[in-house]
Each structure stands twice: as C-alpha cells, then as structure tokens.
Enzyme design. Structure first.
Site, mmCIF file in Angstrom:
data_model
loop_
_atom_site.group_PDB
_atom_site.id
_atom_site.type_symbol
_atom_site.label_atom_id
_atom_site.label_comp_id
_atom_site.label_asym_id
_atom_site.label_seq_id
_atom_site.Cartn_x
_atom_site.Cartn_y
_atom_site.Cartn_z
ATOM 1 N N ASP A 70 -4.731 6.213 8.384
ATOM 2 C CA ASP A 70 -5.865 5.377 8.272
ATOM 3 C C ASP A 70 -5.243 4.514 9.731
ATOM 4 O O ASP A 70 -4.454 4.703 10.078
ATOM 5 C CB ASP A 70 -6.629 4.752 7.917
ATOM 6 C CG ASP A 70 -6.000 3.840 6.708
ATOM 7 O OD1 ASP A 70 -5.317 3.071 7.745
ATOM 8 O OD2 ASP A 70 -6.150 2.999 5.926
ATOM 9 N N SER A 75 0.251 -0.955 0.012
ATOM 10 C CA SER A 75 0.109 0.223 0.428
ATOM 11 C C SER A 75 1.378 1.139 -0.031
ATOM 12 O O SER A 75 0.410 2.382 0.057
ATOM 13 C CB SER A 75 -0.953 -0.161 0.791
ATOM 14 O OG SER A 75 -0.582 -0.251 2.482
ATOM 15 N N HIS A 99 -2.278 3.875 7.833
ATOM 16 C CA HIS A 99 -1.083 4.287 6.935
ATOM 17 C C HIS A 99 -1.376 5.648 7.055
ATOM 18 O O HIS A 99 -1.988 5.771 7.656
ATOM 19 C CB HIS A 99 -2.385 3.979 5.671
ATOM 20 C CG HIS A 99 -2.430 2.419 4.814
ATOM 21 N ND1 HIS A 99 -3.749 1.684 5.566
ATOM 22 C CD2 HIS A 99 -1.858 1.962 4.176
ATOM 23 C CE1 HIS A 99 -3.362 0.522 4.499
ATOM 24 N NE2 HIS A 99 -2.380 0.636 4.010
#
Ligand SMILES: *[C@@H]1O[C@H](CO)[C@@H](O)[C@H](O)[C@H]1NC(C)=O
Ligand SMILES: *[C@@H]1O[C@H](CO)[C@@H](O)[C@H](O)[C@H]1NC(C)=O
Ligand SMILES: *[C@@H]1O[C@H](CO)[C@@H](O)[C@H](O)[C@H]1NC(C)=O
Ligand SMILES: *[C@@H]1O[C@H](CO)[C@@H](O)[C@H](O)[C@H]1NC(C)=O
Ligand SMILES: *[C@@H]1O[C@H](CO)[C@@H](O)[C@H](O)[C@H]1NC(C)=O
Ligand SMILES: *[C@@H]1O[C@H](CO)[C@@H](O)[C@H](O)[C@H]1NC(C)=O
Length: 360
Positions: free
Chosen positions: A325, A34, A328
């Site tokens: 979040d 990610s 992340h």
C-alpha cells in the site's frame, strides 16, 4: 473472530516436534511499528488509518485480514519460521499468554520512539516497554532460568520522521525541531529503551535501520509540482540517512558501555533501496507504484476503502510489487528481508540474527 481462526490455523500448522522442543526457552520480543505489528492495533481505540483488519489486507497467506499491514506475513512471522517456532499472536490478543514461552509481540503500526508521534492513536514505544515490564514476573516463573537468552527486536523511527509530513501535507519539513535535534531525540529515546531492557536483564538486541522514507508512494505524491518520473521527497530520505548514521554510532557505543550487550543491525535501507532502484533485477515489475491504493503511484492511503478516501484499486499479483500500500511492503519483500536479516554475512561488531539467536 478472525483472530481465533488464525490461532487454530497456526497451532495446526506449526505444532511440529522441533517447535515443541524449542519452546523450553525464552526467545523473541518484538517492539516497534507496522513492520512488526501482527495485529495489536486491532485491540486499541484508533482510526482505520492505523488499522489493517479489513480486506484486501492479509489476502495472500492468511486469506483473511489479521491486522498486518501487508498482503500477507510481516517480518516477525518469517523470523519465527526461520527459528522453527510457531507464529505468535499480538500481545493484546487474549491468547498471547499461551505463547509467552516463545515471546511476545508488542509492536503497533504508527508507533514511534517519541510519545508525540501519532499520540493517542498508537501504542507508543514507552507503553510497549511497560507491557513487557508487566510480564516480567510471569516470564521469570515460566522460564525459571537465571540468564536471559531472549532476543529483543526493534523496528522503530520511521513514524517519528514521517508524521510531520503526513500531518502538514508539505514537502518542506516544518516542525519545531531541526533535523539533527529530531534525530538526537529519536536515538536518545531508543537508547533509553535499550538501557531499560538491559537493566532488566536483556542482552541480545536486533535492529532495523530506516528505508528511504521519501520514496514511499504516500510521500512521492506530496511533491509539488507533481513528479511522475518518480522523484522522491529528498528531505524525508535525508532524515532516514541521518538517523541510520546516528543509530550505527550509538549501537557501537552501547556495545562498549553495557555489560554483555550483543546486537544485530540489519541494513533495511540498503535492501529496500536496491529493490526500488532496480526492481526487475530482483524479479519485481513495479518499485514506485503500490499494489493497493488510489491516485498517482496509488499513494493515496485508501487500500481497503475503509479510510477517509473510499476509492481504491488493487493489483492482480502483489508479488510483482515492492509496495503493498502507500506506506507498506508486500509479503514477498518482507520475506526476502527477514531471510537476509537471519542469514546475512555479519559485519564487524555485529552478527546476523541466527548467530545471535543461537548464542548463549
Ligand atoms: C474512542 O475514541 C473516540 C474518539 O477519540 C472516543 O470518542 C471514544 O469514546 C473512544 N472509545 C473508547 C471505548 O475509549
Ligand atoms: C548463565 O551464563 C553464565 C555465563 O555465560 C554461565 O556460566 C551460567 O552457567 C549460566 N547459567 C544458567 C542458569 O544458564
Ligand atoms: C495534500 O496536497 C495535495 C497536493 O498538494 C492535495 O491534492 C491533497 O488533497 C492534500 N491532502 C490533504 C489531506 O490536505
Ligand atoms: C512553519 O510553521 C509555522 C506554523 O506552524 C509557521 O509560522 C512558519 O512560518 C513555518 N516555517 C516555514 C519555514 O515554513
Ligand atoms: C525523548 O523524547 C522526548 C520527546 O518525546 C524528548 O523530550 C526527550 O528529550 C527524549 N529523550 C532523550 C534521552 O533524548
Ligand atoms: C523528478 O524526479 C526525477 C527523478 O528523481 C528528477 O530527475 C527530476 O529532476 C524531477 N523533476 C522535477 C520537476 O522535480
């Protein structure tokens, strides 16, 4: 739909003369998770746990969700900017072929170096390498050059160590492997990937090591008893440290073994740890609680309300937060890190990305 808008936007944004000139050589390939994914997971059959194509993701820069796990841009976007190149779309987007002169981004949120990591929900590193191989002939034709001057960048490993915690919801690491065995397998598979690319002509590589995994809001909340003063899951951070030691060692070894192998290793861990320990020193207000999510530390992974837990809150100003979040980082952190990767003072045996990129 939103991807198409994004591309029009980017073409208008970045069609500068310097970008045109630089397009004459092959430049960047991104592999991993990610931290690098710019939206490949939009195109695979997976759950919303591995997607970020809904608001408020993307609110800061794009002003719409692109599939990036951040409020805005992620590390590849900034690296391309520093190299004076346009942003490249995810490999699985149909427009990506127009960008092959610049490179391709194969990264998939949730991916690990082991095929078992979130298997079936992500594009594994092996599959990402397969996609790259599929491009080989086409790339050779486009570039018609004998020497491979591209930089191959990797952000991989976090998910291999985190998935057991997320699946069992326990602070006690209980997988079928000991720490050292698990690290050996992850590093072994990364090494295999490097060797495969090297055999296909790759020479310049860049790597990120792993941050203190146990300090992510999503892991802090599994501490039992709860620790509101901000304890981290030590066993998860330990795995990251073991991985980082093994990665450093293994890259040194590869530099001796592989003909022409050059690399940049960015100490992601150091830079994230500093920001978590002393957020205000770096201009952040919050290093423990995420901007978006719910529950303690907003560690419940609900940002956007499309995942199993629907309730979520989002902070007013993501720039004040290290975590966007539960797992992340905010665009601001990614930008600072990419800047550091590009410009940092090189240490022995390695170089910064700028030097690597500009080298023959
Ligand atoms: C996507 O995955 C779900 C659940 O695994 C499955 O039921 C469905 O058939 C898949 N769809 C496609 C198009 O592969
Ligand atoms: C490839 O690299 C070698 C050594 O760096 C150099 O001598 C040669 O001219 C290069 N070839 C091309 C086509 O760039
Ligand atoms: C994980 O554990 C915490 C506390 O131990 C609990 O509140 C939470 O519901 C659990 N989550 C899942 C998905 O089982
Ligand atoms: C680990 O999990 C297995 C089952 O998944 C269980 O039998 C075993 O007792 C667990 N070990 C520890 C140390 O918790
Ligand atoms: C790569 O990972 C697999 C598990 O996915 C493991 O069985 C294999 O031994 C690893 N390879 C290396 C070279 O460590
Ligand atoms: C909570 O975390 C803090 C900071 O890491 C630590 O000093 C403290 O001992 C922890 N408390 C408990 C109950 O584990």
């Amino acid at each position: 739909m939103s991807m198409a808008l994004f591309l029009i936007f980017c073409i208008l944004c970045f069609a500068s003369p310097s970008a045109q000139k630089a397009e004459s050589k092959l430049l960047f390939f991104f592999f991993g998770d990610s931290i690098f994914d710019v939206g490949n997971n939009n195109y695979i059959n997976t759950s919303t746990l591995d997607k970020a194509n809904f608001p408020p993701y993307g609110q800061t820069y794009f002003h719409f969700p692109t599939g990036r796990f951040s409020d805005g841009r992620v590390i590849p976007d900034f690296i391309l900017e520093y190299a004076k190149l346009p942003l490249i779309p995810p490999y699985l987007d149909s427009s990506s072929s127009r960008y092959y002169k610049i490179g391709a981004n194969f990264a998939s949120a949730g991916a690990g170096a082991l095929v078992e990591t979130f298997q079936g929900s992500v594009i594994s590193l092996q599959t990402q390498l397969g996609y790259h191989k599929r491009l080989e002939k086409r790339l050779k034709k486009i570039h018609a050059i004998a020497n491979n001057t591209a930089v191959y960048l990797f952000s991989i490993g976090s998910n291999d160590y985190m998935s057991p915690y997320l699946i069992t919801n326990s602070t006690h690491f209980n997988a079928s492997y000991s720490n050292s065995h698990l690290v050996r397998m992850v590093i072994g598979n990364i090494t295999t990937a490097i060797k495969e690319l090297h055999q296909r002509g790759a020479r310049k590589f860049g790597f990120l090591n792993l941050g203190p995994l146990g300090c992510q809001p999503g892991l802090r909340i599994i501490l039992n008893p709860p620790n509101d003063s901000g304890g981290c899951v030590g066993s998860a951070s330990l795995l990251a440290r073991l991985h980082n030691q093994a990665l450093t060692k293994s890259l040194k070894k590869l530099a001796k073994q592989l003909n022409g192998f050059k690399y940049a290793l960015y100490d992601f861990s150091h830079d994230l740890e500093r920001r978590l320990k002393h957020p205000s020193r770096y201009g952040y207000k919050q290093g423990k609680t995420a901007c978006c999510g719910t529950g303690r530390f907003r560690g419940t992974f609900s940002c956007g309300g499309k995942r199993p837990v629907k309730e979520y809150q989002v902070c007013e100003n993501p720039k004040e937060y290290v975590f966007w979040d539960s797992y992340h980082l905010t665009e601001r952190v990614y930008k600072e890190m990419a800047h550091q990767m590009w410009n940092q003072q090189p240490t022995t045996g390695t170089s910064n990305l700028k030097t690597l990129f500009e080298s023959p």
